[in-house]
Design an enzyme around this catalytic site. Structure first.
Site, PDB file in Angstrom:
ATOM      1  CG  HIS A 141      -0.362  -0.015   2.527  1.00  0.00           C
ATOM      2  ND1 HIS A 141      -1.020   0.392   3.661  1.00  0.00           N
ATOM      3  CD2 HIS A 141       0.887  -0.368   2.929  1.00  0.00           C
ATOM      4  CE1 HIS A 141      -0.218   0.280   4.700  1.00  0.00           C
ATOM      5  NE2 HIS A 141       0.934  -0.173   4.295  1.00  0.00           N
ATOM      6  CG  HIS A 142       3.965   2.152   2.156  1.00  0.00           C
ATOM      7  ND1 HIS A 142       3.152   2.999   2.875  1.00  0.00           N
ATOM      8  CD2 HIS A 142       4.391   1.192   3.018  1.00  0.00           C
ATOM      9  CE1 HIS A 142       3.092   2.566   4.138  1.00  0.00           C
ATOM     10  NE2 HIS A 142       3.825   1.477   4.246  1.00  0.00           N
ATOM     11  CB  CYS A 143       3.751   0.748  -4.554  1.00  0.00           C
ATOM     12  SG  CYS A 143       4.472   0.966  -6.193  1.00  0.00           S
TER      13      CYS A 143
END
Length: 353
Positions: A141-143
Site C-alpha cells: 500500500h505504499h506504492c
C-alpha cells in the site's frame, strides 16, 4: 482491455485462496537484513495445511503480473526505474541489493513481488465471483503509479481495483479498508480524485510515511496513538468499518489486513495482541458478509516471526465461524450478487402486486 492470464476462470472446486511458492524471497541470507520475515507467506500456507483446511491442489496458483498488466496503473518510466538495483534497494530497504546485478534483483526480489501482485489481481476477480478471496501475500500500500517505497514495488491494491472497474460489469464502486499499522499512501495517491473509491485508513499517526498530501484521499481517517491496545483499537475498527459501509455500499471491499499492529512490532508501534488481530479480521469479514459485499483480503505488513501463525489462525477462525467457506463460495445460488438480484426482483414483484 488487454488480454491477461490473470482473469482466466478458476474451477469451482478450488478455494478462493491465492498463493505461489514464488512469493517467498530467499537468497544468500540477504533477506535477513530486513526486519521482514521474507518467507512468511509460505509459512501461513504450511500452517493451513497442517490444520487440514487446504491442500496444495485446491488453492489458486498465483501467476506473475506481466508488464502489460502492470501498465494498467504504472507508468513505463516507473517500471524502467526498477531496472536499477539502487532504486530497488531503496524501495525494499535491503541496502546490499544495491550491489547485486539487476538480473538477480529481478529474479530474486521483484519476481516474488510481481507474483504477489498477480495474486492480488486474481483474487479481486475471485472475490466478486465467490463472495470472498484471500491473497496470502500482497497489500503493497505504499506504492503508487509512479513511486515505490516501504518494501512496496508494485501498486497491487490499485491494480486489483482498476482491473475490476475495467473488466467486470457491475463493479463501479470500491471501498479500501486499510488496517496495516502504516498509512496506505500509495493507493491514496492513486485514487486521490476518484469518487468511485472510498478509503478508510487506521494507522499509527507518528510513523512512516506521514504523507500529508495522500491523507486528503482518506474518507475515514482513524489516527492512532503509540501503544494503542485491543479494547480501544477494536472499538474504533468496529465503529468505523460499520460507518464506512453504511455511508457507501461498494461492489467490492479491499481489506488490507497488515499484522504489523502486533505488540512488539519494531515498525508499527501499536500493542495489539494476537487474539486482537484475529478478532479484527472477524469484525471486518462480518461487516462485509452480513451486507453481502464481496471482500478481498491481502496480508500486507507484519514483521515478526510469529506473524505467519497469527494470519493462519485468523483464516481458521473465519472458517470456523462460517465467514469463509468453500461450499458457500462455490455454489451459484450463494453468490451474493445473484441472491441480491433475486431478492430485489422478488421485492419489486411483491410491491407491484
Amino acid at each position: 482491455p488487454h488480454r491477461t492470464k490473470l482473469y482466466e476462470d478458476v474451477p469451482s472446486a478450488y478455494w478462493p485462496i491465492v498463493y505461489s511458492p514464488e512469493y517467498n524471497i530467499t537468497f544468500m541470507g540477504l533477506e535477513k537484513l530486513h526486519p521482514f520475515d521474507a518467507g512468511k507467506w509460505g509459512k501461513v500456507i504450511n500452517f493451513l495445511k497442517e490444520e487440514k483446511l487446504i491442500g496444495d491442489d485446491l488453492i489458486v496458483q498465483a501467476l506473475e503480473a506481466t508488464d502489460e498488466d502492470l501498465l494498467v496503473v504504472h507508468t513505463r518510466r516507473y517500471l524502467n526505474k526498477l531496472k536499477w538495483s539502487f532504486v530497488v534497494a531503496t524501495i525494499t530497504e535491503i541496502p546490499p541489493v544495491l550491489f547485486l546485478p539487476n538480473f538477480l534483483v529481478q529474479r530474486k526480489v521483484l519476481k516474488p513481488l510481481r507474483t504477489q501482485t498477480g495474486g492480488t489481481i486474481m483474487a479481486g476477480k475471485l472475490a466478486v465471483d465467490r463472495g470472498w478471496a484471500i491473497n496470502v501475500g500482497g497489500g503493497f500500500h505504499h506504492c503508487s503509479s509512479d513511486k515505490g517505497g516501504g518494501f512496496c514495488a508494485y501498486a497491487d491494491i490499485t491494480l486489483a481495483i482498476k482491473f475490476l472497474f475495467e473488466r467486470v460489469p457491475g463493479v463501479s464502486k470500491a471501498t479500501i479498508i486499510d488496517l496495516d499499522a502504516h498509512q496506505g499512501n500509495g493507493h491514496e495517491r492513486d485514487f486521490m480524485d476518484d469518487h468511485r473509491v472510498y478509503i478508510m485508513d487506521a494507522y499509527n499517526r507518528y510513523i512512516y510515511p506521514g504523507d500529508g498530501f495522500a491523507k486528503r484521499a482518506i474518507k475515514r481517517k482513524v489516527e492512532l496513538e503509540w501503544g494503542t491496545e485491543d479494547a480501544e483499537y477494536l472499538q474504533k475498527v468496529h465503529t468505523h468499518v460499520e460507518g464506512a459501509l453504511n455511508e457507501l455500499k461498494p461492489d467490492i471491499i479491499v481489506y488490507n489486513a497488515g499484522t504489523d499492529i502486533l505488540d512488539g512490532d519494531p515498525l508499527g508501534g501499536l500493542a495489539i495482541s494476537p487474539q486482537g488481530i484475529v478478532k479484527r479480521d472477524e469484525v471486518v469479514f462480518k461487516a462485509a458478509r452480513s451486507r453481502r459485499i464481496p471482500i478481498l483480503m491481502v496480508t500486507s505488513g507484519g514483521y515478526q516471526k510469529r506473524t505467519a501463525r497469527i494470519i493462519a489462525d485468523s483464516i481458521l477462525n473465519l472458517h470456523n465461524l462460517g465467514l469463509i467457506d468453500k461450499e458457500l463460495a462455490t455454489s451459484g445460488a450463494e453468490n451474493p450478487k445473484v441472491e441480491q438480484i433475486i431478492r430485489d426482483s422478488v421485492r419489486d414483484l411483491t410491491n407491484l402486486s
